[in-house]
Design an enzyme around this catalytic site. Structure first.
Site, PDB file in Angstrom:
ATOM      1  CD  GLN A   1     -10.167  27.026 165.893  1.00 22.55           C
ATOM      2  OE1 GLN A   1      -9.085  26.661 165.451  1.00 22.55           O
ATOM      3  NE2 GLN A   1     -11.136  26.194 166.179  1.00 22.55           N
ATOM      4  CG  PHE A   2     -14.018  33.421 168.069  1.00 21.93           C
ATOM      5  CD1 PHE A   2     -15.034  33.310 169.014  1.00 21.93           C
ATOM      6  CD2 PHE A   2     -14.307  33.168 166.736  1.00 21.93           C
ATOM      7  CE1 PHE A   2     -16.312  32.948 168.628  1.00 21.93           C
ATOM      8  CE2 PHE A   2     -15.572  32.804 166.347  1.00 21.93           C
ATOM      9  CZ  PHE A   2     -16.584  32.685 167.295  1.00 21.93           C
ATOM     10  CB  THR A   3     -14.106  28.383 168.567  1.00 18.39           C
ATOM     11  OG1 THR A   3     -13.110  27.811 167.727  1.00 18.39           O
ATOM     12  CG2 THR A   3     -15.162  29.088 167.727  1.00 18.39           C
TER      13      THR A   3
END
Length: 146
Positions: A78-80
């Site tokens: 999850q890059f967010t």
């Protein structure tokens, strides 16, 4: 490296409505990387997750690790997790690691987590649009950062 660890009674990840992976009781891990992350952060995080005592013992006290239980693990990239919304209303993701490097580190993290826990680690698909469903147990949510 950031990991949002959630103790769950069940969790699953789907892509386009198709089930990719599911677990019963255990950990759902949301995993993100930033530019300075390396294998040192991965090793630290895998060992921390393996030893973290957030499962109840026979007296109901959080005293057991994932290794002490029959718990399962589902990890989702999850890059967010490195999104920054301090300025304006649209988050910036410039602190997130570039996908090609992050993908390699994510795969290494899955391997190291297996080595640290002795448990098969199920996973979402890197860089895919996923639907993650979970039943948080407790709720217990721990944010780990290194």
């Amino acid at each position: 490296m950031r990991v949002v660890l959630q103790r769950v009674s069940e969790a699953q990840v789907k892509i386009d409505g198709e089930l990719l992976a599911s677990i019963g009781a255990g950990y759902l891990l949301l995993v993100g990387f930033t530019h300075t992350d390396s294998e040192a952060e991965i090793d630290y995080m895998a060992n921390k997750i393996a030893k973290l005592r957030v499962f109840s013992d026979s007296q109901g006290k959080m005293n057991l690790s994932i290794k002490d239980t029959d718990g399962e693990i589902l990890a989702v990239s999850q890059f967010t997790l490195y999104g920054n919304a301090e300025d304006g209303n649209r988050p910036s993701f410039t602190a997130s690691m570039k996908p090609d490097i992050a993908n390699t580190l994510y795969d290494t993290f899955l391997e190291r987590l297996y080595e640290a826990t002795g448990k098969t680690v199920k996973s979402g698909r890197f860089k895919a649009h996923m639907a993650v469903e979970l039943t948080n147990d407790g709720p217990v949510t721990i944010i780990l950062e290194r």
